[in-house]
Motif scaffolding. Structure first.
Motif, PDB file in Angstrom:
ATOM      1  N   TRP A 159     -34.478  15.359  28.296  1.00 32.51           N
ATOM      2  CA  TRP A 159     -33.640  14.635  29.208  1.00 32.51           C
ATOM      3  C   TRP A 159     -34.238  13.156  29.109  1.00 32.51           C
ATOM      4  CZ3 TRP A 159     -33.501  14.380  35.113  1.00 32.51           C
ATOM      5  CH2 TRP A 159     -32.500  13.563  35.273  1.00 32.51           C
ATOM      6  N   ILE A 160     -33.448  12.221  28.822  1.00 32.15           N
ATOM      7  CA  ILE A 160     -33.840  10.981  28.647  1.00 32.15           C
ATOM      8  C   ILE A 160     -33.049  10.109  29.833  1.00 32.15           C
ATOM      9  CG2 ILE A 160     -33.886   8.936  27.335  1.00 32.15           C
ATOM     10  CD1 ILE A 160     -35.553  11.425  26.240  1.00 32.15           C
ATOM     11  N   LEU A 161     -33.625   9.364  30.781  1.00 34.99           N
ATOM     12  CA  LEU A 161     -33.166   8.860  31.977  1.00 34.99           C
ATOM     13  C   LEU A 161     -33.355   7.427  31.901  1.00 34.99           C
ATOM     14  CD1 LEU A 161     -31.322   8.560  34.519  1.00 34.99           C
ATOM     15  CD2 LEU A 161     -33.424   9.484  35.650  1.00 34.99           C
ATOM     16  N   LYS A 162     -32.716   6.428  31.852  1.00 32.31           N
ATOM     17  CA  LYS A 162     -33.016   5.054  31.883  1.00 32.31           C
ATOM     18  C   LYS A 162     -32.078   4.225  33.021  1.00 32.31           C
ATOM     19  CE  LYS A 162     -34.648   4.498  27.138  1.00 32.31           C
ATOM     20  NZ  LYS A 162     -34.601   3.770  25.953  1.00 32.31           N
ATOM     21  N   THR A 163     -32.631   3.459  33.911  1.00 35.82           N
ATOM     22  CA  THR A 163     -31.767   2.719  34.839  1.00 35.82           C
ATOM     23  C   THR A 163     -32.614   1.536  35.125  1.00 35.82           C
ATOM     24  OG1 THR A 163     -30.710   2.717  36.874  1.00 35.82           O
ATOM     25  CG2 THR A 163     -32.631   4.198  36.620  1.00 35.82           C
ATOM     26  N   ASP A 164     -31.706   0.314  35.348  1.00 38.40           N
ATOM     27  CA  ASP A 164     -32.505  -1.085  35.810  1.00 38.40           C
ATOM     28  C   ASP A 164     -31.692  -1.493  36.992  1.00 38.40           C
ATOM     29  OD1 ASP A 164     -30.018  -1.647  34.804  1.00 38.40           O
ATOM     30  OD2 ASP A 164     -30.731  -3.101  33.280  1.00 38.40           O
TER      31      ASP A 164
END
Length: 274
Positions: free
Chosen positions: A21-26
């Motif tokens: 599971w890849i999670l990215k947030t800015d």
């Protein structure tokens, strides 16, 4: 901006890994994410900021998360770049020598483990820019470690299949199916899965209830209880409070029902702003 992706393992690792599971947030505004018992152990690498526990500090930078028995809340405040390996219920056994029971309700920092290979993998992932290359390295690391499984593994695997496929089954029946005495079965199951068979059954039953609500949000709660193997409505409410800190009605009013165990993809269990 927030993005999430699922990458499925190679064929050889499918019996042991559900997905990466890849999670990215800015996003700058804090995002609250609920953690609930899922029935699976995770190995997580943070390449950006760590997620924070609600008023209890931050997660380790890189860690193994054991089986959980209670709900919690994580907070994201941006610059998250996370790779999580979500293992099948027995998936960590062929790669690590520790008893899974030692991980129960714990977040174990990779740096605290006496595991040179895992620490080298952690260093590689922290420095590599391309997520796809990180996944390739993780797969190579795991394939080199893949060891033979013994007969107890096969016995407990069969027990988990029964728990997943039969909404109503007791520990005595599971022990008989595994051809083990009751106490011996409980000991072996807890050592390999990381939680007792009774509690694991409760977790999967709860996940089944979430999955049923996910696919049929208008189902009556009494019908939901009987469909998922609960004695009655009050029994359902008791488990919801134990595993999500709220009743089914409160749960539905504050978040969208979603099962991390039965669903084929992965979404954040976001807590709605009131």
């Amino acid at each position: 901006m927030r993005s999430s992706a699922i990458i499925y393992p190679s064929f050889s690792l499918t019996p042991y890994i559900k997905y990466y599971w890849i999670l990215k947030t800015d996003e700058i505004d804090p995002i609250k994410i609920q953690t609930i018992p899922s029935g699976c152990i995770h190995l997580v690498f943070h390449r950006g900021n760590n997620l924070s526990f609600d008023s209890k500090g931050s997660q380790p930078k890189n860690f193994i998360r054991g089986q959980l028995s209670t709900a919690g809340t994580l907070i994201s405040q941006g610059d998250i770049d996370m790779i999580a390996i979500v293992f099948q219920p027995l998936g960590m056994i062929p790669f690590f020598t520790s008893s899974m029971n030692e991980l129960y309700n714990r977040y174990i920092d990779v740096e605290d483990l006496e595991d040179a290979g895992l620490n080298n993998l952690k260093n590689f992932i922290s420095e590599e820019v391309q997520t796809s290359v990180c996944i390739q390295q993780i797969e190579s690391f795991l394939l080199k470690r893949l060891s033979a499984i013994d007969y107890n593994y096969k016995r407990i695997f069969s027990s988990i299949q029964l728990i997943v496929n039969e909404p109503e089954i007791d520990v005595e029946s599971l022990a008989q199916n595994a051809c083990l005495g009751y106490r011996h079965f409980k000991r072996v199951f807890t050592d390999l899965v990381g939680v007792s068979p009774k509690e694991y059954y409760r977790i999967i039953r709860f996940q089944r209830a979430l999955y049923t609500l996910q696919n049929n949000p208008h189902i009556e709660l009494t019908q939901l209880a009987y469909t998922c193997g609960y004695y009655d409505h009050s029994h359902l409410v008791k488990d919801f409070k134990a595993f999500s800190n709220c009743s089914p009605t409160q749960y539905l009013s504050t978040r969208i029902p979603y099962s991390t165990f039965f669903s084929k993809d992965c979404k954040l269990n976001l807590i709605k702003k009131r």
